[in-house]
Design an enzyme around this catalytic site. Structure first.
Site, short mmCIF file in Angstrom:
data_model
loop_
_atom_site.label_atom_id
_atom_site.label_comp_id
_atom_site.label_asym_id
_atom_site.label_seq_id
_atom_site.Cartn_x
_atom_site.Cartn_y
_atom_site.Cartn_z
N HIS A 119 28.85 39.31 35.46
CA HIS A 119 28.97 37.89 35.11
C HIS A 119 27.73 37.37 34.39
CE1 HIS A 119 26.90 38.29 38.89
NE2 HIS A 119 26.34 37.11 38.68
N ASP A 284 35.82 37.88 34.99
CA ASP A 284 34.43 37.91 34.52
C ASP A 284 34.16 39.02 33.50
OD1 ASP A 284 34.59 40.08 36.27
OD2 ASP A 284 32.51 39.88 36.90
N ASP A 286 33.09 42.10 33.51
CA ASP A 286 33.61 43.46 33.71
C ASP A 286 34.95 43.50 34.44
OD1 ASP A 286 32.33 42.55 36.03
OD2 ASP A 286 31.96 44.60 36.73
N ASP A 288 36.10 42.39 37.35
CA ASP A 288 36.32 42.57 38.78
C ASP A 288 36.40 41.25 39.54
OD1 ASP A 288 33.62 42.07 38.52
OD2 ASP A 288 32.94 43.83 39.65
N ARG A 289 36.08 40.13 38.88
CA ARG A 289 36.18 38.84 39.57
C ARG A 289 37.41 38.07 39.11
NH1 ARG A 289 30.33 36.04 40.34
NH2 ARG A 289 29.18 37.93 40.90
N LYS A 383 36.26 45.54 43.52
CA LYS A 383 37.03 44.32 43.45
C LYS A 383 37.79 44.31 42.12
CE LYS A 383 33.01 41.39 42.24
NZ LYS A 383 31.81 42.17 42.55
C1 VG1 Z 1 26.58 38.44 43.36
C2 VG1 Z 1 27.58 37.96 44.38
C3 VG1 Z 1 28.13 39.12 45.19
C4 VG1 Z 1 28.73 40.17 44.24
C5 VG1 Z 1 27.70 40.57 43.21
C6 VG1 Z 1 28.26 41.52 42.17
O1 VG1 Z 1 25.48 39.04 44.02
O2 VG1 Z 1 27.02 36.99 45.22
O3 VG1 Z 1 29.07 38.66 46.12
O4 VG1 Z 1 29.15 41.29 44.95
O5 VG1 Z 1 27.20 39.42 42.53
O6 VG1 Z 1 29.35 40.99 41.50
P1 VG1 Z 1 24.10 38.28 44.29
O7 VG1 Z 1 23.23 39.29 44.94
O8 VG1 Z 1 23.62 37.79 42.96
O9 VG1 Z 1 24.44 37.13 45.19
V1 VG1 Z 1 29.68 41.45 39.92
O10 VG1 Z 1 31.13 40.86 39.52
O11 VG1 Z 1 28.39 40.63 39.20
O12 VG1 Z 1 29.42 43.05 39.80
CO CO Z 2 31.82 41.58 37.84
#
Ligand code: VG1
Ligand code: CO
Length: 550
Positions: A119, A284, A286, A288-289, A383
């Site tokens: 993201h 997002d 990639d 997965d969101r 995800k």
């Molecule tokens: C964030 C989110 C977390 C998620 C991670 C990767 O991490 O809070 O829930 O698993 O991003 O998502 P952080 O440490 O910044 O809170 V993705 O879609 O960016 O791979």
């Molecule tokens: Co992602």
């Protein structure tokens, strides 16, 4: 098939000490990744951490962000030089994270390298990232990421072959010395899998009906080709249902983060006064969101997870029942209520998908999710944004009521967990550390303190013992629990590339029907104030307001 000749070189380097992967892979600015030998060091360290690399198969692809194609050329050269047997490469270097995860298991690969900072913003001035997934298609566990980090901090050379520039766009088999490269359709396996999980017939009827319309915002990121192929081409949604469907290296200059702050175009569409779509969704960088919306309505990710669990029986793949559920610690307890009623286990894990992998592999859980717009199931070990969208469409096709009514009925049955996350981005690292030290010092004094209607029942630093392999993860966020099921959580982000980001998660549970439709920030205002007070936010980081509210 042409066998391109290769020439391998060993390049001497000085090790990098800053390659510690965060919540989800190694993320740095593009500039940082482009500095001499930086990407190569991390890739060689992944390779060195894999004792069975020689002759193995690896999956490779990314979200199409700036530097994606160049990085793939480098990785292909390094894979050849390191005697990888075969690379499964997404066409044009494109693979969403869930699609890559699926290919790893489909092809019995040793793992997969996914090029994405998810993201985070892209483009020349944006971020780049590398994630490694293991043979089960799940994110590398902490043990492995720590070992990769250790290797990188001592690495003195890497191997690379100079391949004639590999065309990434033409499907087919290519041979480079002893390594073969198969360029595959990025969408095909994934869409077949989706068709085996959901009732595509029912969803197609819904999407082609005159009484229904949807808008899917692909945010000029990786989900575009997947969403166009599945929603429009296969399921018959009208052309234009997918907006911003073309992956762009800079995501059109926007943040590919599906939330109320960044998916502005979708939010405007879902709140327009005329011809408002019945269903809105976004994904997002990639893929997965996911963000789920209805006509003038936003579904919080925590509620979405609970609703998927409560409606899983309507989906062919889950109709025989779900084994258990899991949520990350800061995710609201909405899904706990569903699990309780269903009599199934509910696990609370630290933030980050890697903590769900063991539970999924051990068949302890079927569904899991995070408050950060991530939901998934045992269909892949990552995800999955589009999967969640199809899940919602399948529910809508079966229940034939609006998104808002599905959520309202859910609250009536289970109560409502009001939920918000306040992010303070790019604060000085020192200030963030001081704020946490201050919190740690006061933790023991918090229980029994009363603030208006709220009395603290417990305060701790979240520690997780994995129920499957008993590995321990410490310092996963500060939890402040109140005696009426309210919670405040403080964590530092592990995905940013500049300064520190403080995340404050705020939750309150209500069961009284006439309290269900209060605006979220208003409903949570007293707790927001308490959170600001307990962490002394204004004083410690000198900010009056959060940067992003989700
Ligand atoms: C964030 C989110 C977390 C998620 C991670 C990767 O991490 O809070 O829930 O698993 O991003 O998502 P952080 O440490 O910044 O809170 V993705 O879609 O960016 O791979
Ligand atoms: Co992602």
């Amino acid at each position: 098939m042409t066998n391109f000749s290769i020439k391998t070189e060993t390049i001497a380097i000085r090790p990098f000490k800053d390659q510690k992967p965060g919540t989800s892979g190694l993320r740095k600015t593009v500039k940082h990744f482009q500095s001499p030998h930086y990407l190569e060091t991390f890739i060689q360290s992944i390779f060195n951490s894999l004792p069975t690399l020689k002759g193995s198969t690896l999956v490779l692809g990314g979200d199409g962000r700036y530097f994606n194609r160049e990085a793939i050329q480098i990785i292909l050269g390094m894979a050849t030089a390191n005697q990888v047997g075969k690379i499964i490469l997404g066409q044009s270097g494109i693979l969403s994270t869930p699609a890559a995860s699926q290919l790893i298991t489909d092809y019995n690969a040793l793992g997969g390298i996914i090029l994405s900072a998810s993201h985070n913003a892209g483009g020349k001035a944006g971020d780049f990232g590398v994630k490694f997934d293991t043979a089960n298609g799940g994110p590398a566990p902490e043990k492995l990421t720590n070992s990769i980090y250790q290797i990188a901090s001592h690495l003195t050379s890497y191997k690379i072959a100079h391949l004639a520039h590999v065309s990434l766009d033409q499907l087919g088999h290519y041979q480079y010395g002893d390594m073969s490269v198969e360029i595959i359709d990025s969408v095909k396996n994934y869409s077949t899998l989706m068709g085996s999980i959901f009732n595509f017939g029912r969803i197609a009827t819904l999407l082609t009906s005159d009484d229904f319309s949807m808008c899917f915002d692909a945010m000029n990121a990786v989900t575009g080709p997947y969403a166009i192929s599945i929603l429009e081409d296969q399921l018959g949604a009208p052309k234009g249902t997918v907006i911003r469907g073309r992956p762009l290296p800079d995501f059109g200059g926007k943040h590919p983060d599906p939330n109320l702050a960044h998916a502005k175009q979708l939010v405007a569409t879902m709140y327009q006064t005329e011809n408002t779509p019945h269903f809105g969704a976004a994904s997002d960088g990639d893929g997965d969101r996911n963000m789920i919306m209805g006509d003038h309505f936003f579904v919080t990710p925590s509620d979405s997870l609970a609703i998927l669990a409560a409606n899983a029986h309507l989906i062919p793949a889950y109709s025989k029942g779900i084994k258990g559920v899991a949520r990350s610690m800061p995710t609201s307890a909405a899904v706990d209520k569903v699990a309780k009623k269903m009599g199934i286990n509910c696990f609370e894990t630290p933030t980050g998908w890697k903590f769900f992998s063991n539970l999924l592999d051990a068949d302890q859980i079927t569904l899991c999710g995070e408050e950060s717009f991530g939901t998934g199931s045992n269909h892949v070990n990552e995800k999955d944004g589009l999967w969640a969208v199809l899940f919602w469409l399948n529910i809508l096709a079966e229940r034939k009521i609006s998104v808002k009514n599905i959520v309202l009925q859910h609250w009536q049955e289970y109560g409502r967990n009001y939920y918000t996350r306040h992010d303070y981005e790019n604060i000085p690292v020192d200030a963030a550390n001081t704020l946490f030290n201050h919190l740690y010092q006061h933790l023991e004094t918090l229980p029994k303190q009363q603030f208006g209607d709220y009395t603290i029942s417990d305060a701790d630093d979240f520690r997780y013992e994995d129920p499957i392999d008993q590995s321990i993860s410490e310092k996963q966020g500060i939890r402040i629990l109140f005696d009426n099921d309210a919670r405040i959580i403080f964590r530092l982000s592990g995905t940013g590339t500049e300064g520190a980001t403080l995340r404050v998660y705020i939750e309150k549970y209500v069961t009284n029907n006439n309290q269900f439709e209060i605006e979220t920030q208003t409903a949570l205002a007293p707790l927001i104030k308490i959170a600001t007070h307990i962490a002394d936010i204004k004083q410690q980081i000198n900010r009056d307001e959060p940067t992003v509210i989700t």
